[in-house]
Enzyme design. Structure first.
Site, PDB file in Angstrom:
ATOM      1  N   GLY A  25     -16.740 -11.661 -15.101  1.00  0.00           N
ATOM      2  CA  GLY A  25     -15.841 -11.295 -14.017  1.00  0.00           C
ATOM      3  C   GLY A  25     -16.364 -10.264 -13.045  1.00  0.00           C
ATOM      4  N   SER A  26     -15.507  -9.323 -12.697  1.00  0.00           N
ATOM      5  CA  SER A  26     -15.763  -8.402 -11.590  1.00  0.00           C
ATOM      6  C   SER A  26     -16.920  -7.433 -11.828  1.00  0.00           C
ATOM      7  CB  SER A  26     -14.494  -7.603 -11.283  1.00  0.00           C
ATOM      8  OG  SER A  26     -13.466  -8.458 -10.846  1.00  0.00           O
ATOM      9  N   THR A  27     -17.449  -7.376 -13.044  1.00  0.00           N
ATOM     10  CA  THR A  27     -18.636  -6.552 -13.260  1.00  0.00           C
ATOM     11  C   THR A  27     -19.816  -7.067 -12.436  1.00  0.00           C
ATOM     12  OG1 THR A  27     -19.223  -7.890 -15.200  1.00  0.00           O
ATOM     13  CG2 THR A  27     -17.948  -5.857 -15.585  1.00  0.00           C
ATOM     14  N   PHE A  28     -19.740  -8.314 -11.938  1.00  0.00           N
ATOM     15  CA  PHE A  28     -20.802  -8.880 -11.109  1.00  0.00           C
ATOM     16  C   PHE A  28     -20.741  -8.367  -9.668  1.00  0.00           C
ATOM     17  CE2 PHE A  28     -22.125 -11.385 -14.463  1.00  0.00           C
ATOM     18  CZ  PHE A  28     -23.042 -12.366 -14.120  1.00  0.00           C
ATOM     19  N   LYS A  29     -19.599  -7.870  -9.250  1.00  0.00           N
ATOM     20  CA  LYS A  29     -19.428  -7.505  -7.838  1.00  0.00           C
ATOM     21  C   LYS A  29     -20.432  -6.468  -7.349  1.00  0.00           C
ATOM     22  CE  LYS A  29     -14.567  -8.850  -7.814  1.00  0.00           C
ATOM     23  NZ  LYS A  29     -13.158  -8.410  -7.910  1.00  0.00           N
TER      24      LYS A  29
END
Length: 574
Positions: free
Chosen positions: A276-280
């Protein structure tokens, strides 16, 4: 005549005296010669032993202390695995004198994990067979008290793990044949049985104190949130050394059996997840590096869902307005991150992901690694969803190593479970510019200070990081009731040293998390408790006077005017 006789007598006496003196001298010389020969022989023998006998003596000493399989220790020399003389229980059926059915029942009472029928089968065989390996002394005493002459108690080499379950997935375990089955026991098998190497302990990078703290905090969180599983890793960003790694539920390698096999898989390296958003932050870093993001104050439309190829990309907490880059990360906007990935384009985003090794198994000593789930067709929509961590699945170790590269000046180094000397640290591969890395350190710190990661704050340790709450895929689409909550943290952000990655699989909300299941409420608090425990162990002392300078970026965070019943975006719950 008398005088002549007297003179002759004196001559004879003098001659006799001279003869005796000469004889004494000869004897003395002979004794001295023999003594000299003896001393020479002794010296020659000592010289021979000193020159040629030391190796034989060393071999004799080695034979007495050689464990047959080398020890494994942590980075500070604490024993993690060693070989000792253990007990076995063996039966010679032809020598049994008692009733086999009665004996089987008594053995089942002593070893309740093995059924009476199984013991009866072993006792009824024709050839000698083992009833038990790795029996503890108390069990041996109870079997001995049965008085059965057909049962023997041979000694055998036994692999012992003094820390019990601690670092079980790192260490793995050993098969009764003496070879490693998993973990570092398997990875180092050749070295651990090599007669020339096994007398020197193999030092891992793991610090057992940090390992214990990580397992304790993860275990508390898993129990508190009634989660399915949990995993975590602490990684040195400069060397790639793993200071701690755990996967829960765990097992005790001293008692590995069929029930333990269900927990054998190491979730840090051997399972992949959409994180999820850890990739942002990785997507933003790639865009800054490529020059598609040059002005952090530029605003993107996040006021409504983004429609692409018949699909809609939404934010979990809609802003209803336009957001700049710092606000995008602080409030974790899928809509804006997708737009940034779209401008970057599939080719450039893929290139960065490949440099971070997201297209291959994680680099580490363990054999238990998994190849990530790489998109088969990387089109425009896939590129946008990958930008915010969907459509691609990697192991937690992949993500930890990527964050290390993002914050350490931009250099990717493979993770390792072996303690490294300074001269052994690899040069690594450049992924991001040093200037990009410095900018990301500011943004990660802002996420914890003012955004979705606020509950990861540990006063004095300057924690930065990013939340990630991803719904798990299932039949017919994503399951809203099943979430993987992840927090990727770094500390201290003014001089990054360690990545701490916490992942909780399917947490259930409770009163402590305001009945929320997202990472900001479940994984982030684990970081807040863990970092103050392990920081001093790793040489990081809390200091409230130091921090990352984010003064130039703070004006870019918008807060609504304070009024009754209203909250600014920076105050919204994670």
């Amino acid at each position: 005549m008398t005088a002549l006789a007297s003179g002759s007598h004196r001559v004879r006496l003098a001659s006799k005296r001279q003869h005796m003196t000469l004889t004494a001298q000869v004897r003395l010389v002979a004794v001295l010669a023999l003594f000299g020969i003896g001393v020479g022989a002794i010296l020659l023998r000592l010289t021979f032993i000193g020159v040629f006998g030391e190796q034989a003596q060393a071999a004799t000493r080695s034979a007495l202390v050689d464990p047959g399989r080398g020890d494994i220790v942590d980075r500070n020399g604490v024993p993690l695995a060693r070989t000792i003389d253990g007990y076995a229980v063996r039966v010679v059926p032809e020598r049994l004198i008692g009733d086999r059915n009665v004996l089987a029942g008594k053995l089942a009472q002593i070893f309740p994990d093995t059924g009476e029928a199984r013991f009866l089968d072993l006792l009824s065989r024709k050839k000698p067979t083992y009833l038990r390996h790795r029996a503890v002394p108390e069990e041996v005493n109870r079997v001995h008290a049965l008085g059965e002459v057909g049962i023997e108690f041979p000694r055998e080499k036994e692999r012992f793990y003094p820390q019990l379950q601690l670092a079980a997935h790192v260490l793995g375990y050993v098969h009764p044949d003496g070879h490693g089955v998993s973990g570092m026991e398997r990875a180092l098998d050749a070295e651990l049985i090599d007669p020339k190497k096994r007398l020197t302990p193999s030092a891992l990078s793991v610090d057992i104190r940090v390992q214990a703290a990580l397992e304790d905090e993860l275990g508390r969180a898993m129990k508190s949130y009634d989660a399915k599983a949990a995993a975590g890793v602490v990684l040195d960003v400069e060397t790639g050394e793993v200071m701690a790694m755990t996967s829960l539920p765990s097992f005790n390698p001293n008692q590995f059996d069929a029930s333990s096999a269900a927990f054998e898989a190491n979730q840090v390296t051997y399972r992949f997840f959409e994180l999820g958003s850890t990739f942002k932050p990785l997507t933003v870093a790639a865009a800054i590096d490529a020059g598609t993001v040059t002005n952090l104050s530029r605003r993107y439309d996040a006021s409504r869902p983004l429609k692409v190829a018949g699909f809609q990309i939404r934010d979990s907490h809609s802003s209803g307005r336009w957001l700049n880059v710092p606000e995008t990360l602080v409030h974790s906007s899928n809509i804006v991150t997708a737009q940034i990935a779209d401008e970057l384009g599939p080719e450039r985003l893929q290139a960065v992901m490949r440099k971070l090794h997201f297209d291959r198994p994680a680099q580490i000593n363990l054999r238990e690694t998994v190849k990530p789930l790489w998109p088969a067709n990387w089109g425009r929509l896939t590129n946008m969803t990958v930008g915010y961590g969907h459509g691609i699945a990697v192991s937690p170790l992949h993500l930890a190593s990527a964050y290390a590269a993002m914050v350490n000046g931009g250099v990717y180094r493979p993770a390792t479970l072996m303690k490294l000397k300074p001269s052994d640290v690899p040069r690594g591969e450049r992924v991001f510019k040093a200037s990009t890395s410095a900018r990301m350190n500011q943004l990660l710190r802002m996420i914890v200070r003012d955004g979705t990661g606020r509950k990861a704050e540990a006063p004095g340790f300057r924690v930065g990081g990013k939340t990630g709450s991803a719904e798990k895929p299932g039949a017919g689409g994503y399951k809203r009731s099943s979430v993987v909550a992840t927090f990727a943290a770094v500390f201290p952000m003014d001089a990054p040293r360690f990545v701490v990655l916490i992942m909780i699989d399917e947490p259930a909300g409770n009163s402590a998390s305001s009945f929320q299941r997202t990472a900001g409420w479940t994984a982030a608090p684990v970081v807040a408790r863990l970092v103050p425990r392990i920081g001093p162990m790793l040489g990081i002392i809390p200091d409230d006077r130091r921090d990352v300078d984010v003064s130039e970026l703070m004006p870019l965070l918008w807060k609504a005017p304070v009024r009754a019943g209203a909250k600014g975006w920076a105050d919204d719950p994670a």
